[in-house]
Scaffold this motif. Structure first.
Motif, short mmCIF file in Angstrom:
data_model
loop_
_atom_site.label_atom_id
_atom_site.label_comp_id
_atom_site.label_asym_id
_atom_site.label_seq_id
_atom_site.Cartn_x
_atom_site.Cartn_y
_atom_site.Cartn_z
N ALA A 178 -0.89 6.48 6.43
CA ALA A 178 -1.56 5.32 6.66
C ALA A 178 -1.37 4.42 6.56
CB ALA A 178 -2.89 5.41 6.59
N TRP B 18 0.22 -1.08 0.35
CA TRP B 18 -0.36 0.56 -0.13
C TRP B 18 0.55 0.78 0.27
CZ3 TRP B 18 -3.56 1.30 4.35
CH2 TRP B 18 -4.20 2.60 5.06
N PHE C 67 -1.92 11.90 2.88
CA PHE C 67 -2.49 10.45 3.67
C PHE C 67 -2.27 9.36 4.02
CE2 PHE C 67 -4.85 8.64 7.87
CZ PHE C 67 -4.35 8.23 8.47
N TRP C 68 -3.70 8.87 3.09
CA TRP C 68 -3.85 8.19 3.17
C TRP C 68 -3.01 7.09 1.81
CZ3 TRP C 68 -7.54 5.47 5.73
CH2 TRP C 68 -8.09 6.06 6.38
N THR D 172 -5.59 15.00 2.76
CA THR D 172 -6.25 13.63 2.41
C THR D 172 -5.48 12.80 1.35
OG1 THR D 172 -8.47 14.55 3.45
CG2 THR D 172 -8.37 12.56 2.08
N SER E 182 2.07 4.22 9.01
CA SER E 182 1.44 4.68 10.73
C SER E 182 1.09 2.85 10.64
CB SER E 182 0.55 5.04 10.73
OG SER E 182 -1.03 5.01 10.27
N VAL E 183 0.39 1.90 9.81
CA VAL E 183 0.45 0.29 10.74
C VAL E 183 2.25 0.08 10.41
CG1 VAL E 183 -0.04 -1.71 9.74
CG2 VAL E 183 -2.07 0.96 9.40
#
Length: 72
Positions: A49, A18, A44-45, A41, A52-53
């Protein structure tokens, strides 16, 4: 020998794919990282994101990668 991926490794591989796909999408398309209506947005996505996972799964990873780069 039958070798399967653990659920933790599978989640890490999905997050890494991802992250790489999002970075390529931001680099190769005219998609901006920030817009007036959406804010940050897309960036971030597509980048933060999954990063951070990965950090949540292994908190010491960024520091170990930085240390490996500095050792070279």
């Amino acid at each position: 020998m039958h070798d399967t991926l653990s659920p933790r490794r599978l989640r890490a591989l999905i997050a890494l794919a991802w992250l790489v796909g999002g970075a390529l999408l931001l680099l190769l398309t005219p998609l901006s990282g920030h817009s007036e209506t959406l804010g940050w947005t897309p960036a971030f996505w597509l980048l933060m994101a999954p990063a951070s996972v990965l950090v949540a799964m292994k908190p010491g990873l960024p520091m170990s990668l930085l240390a490996a780069l500095l050792r070279r």
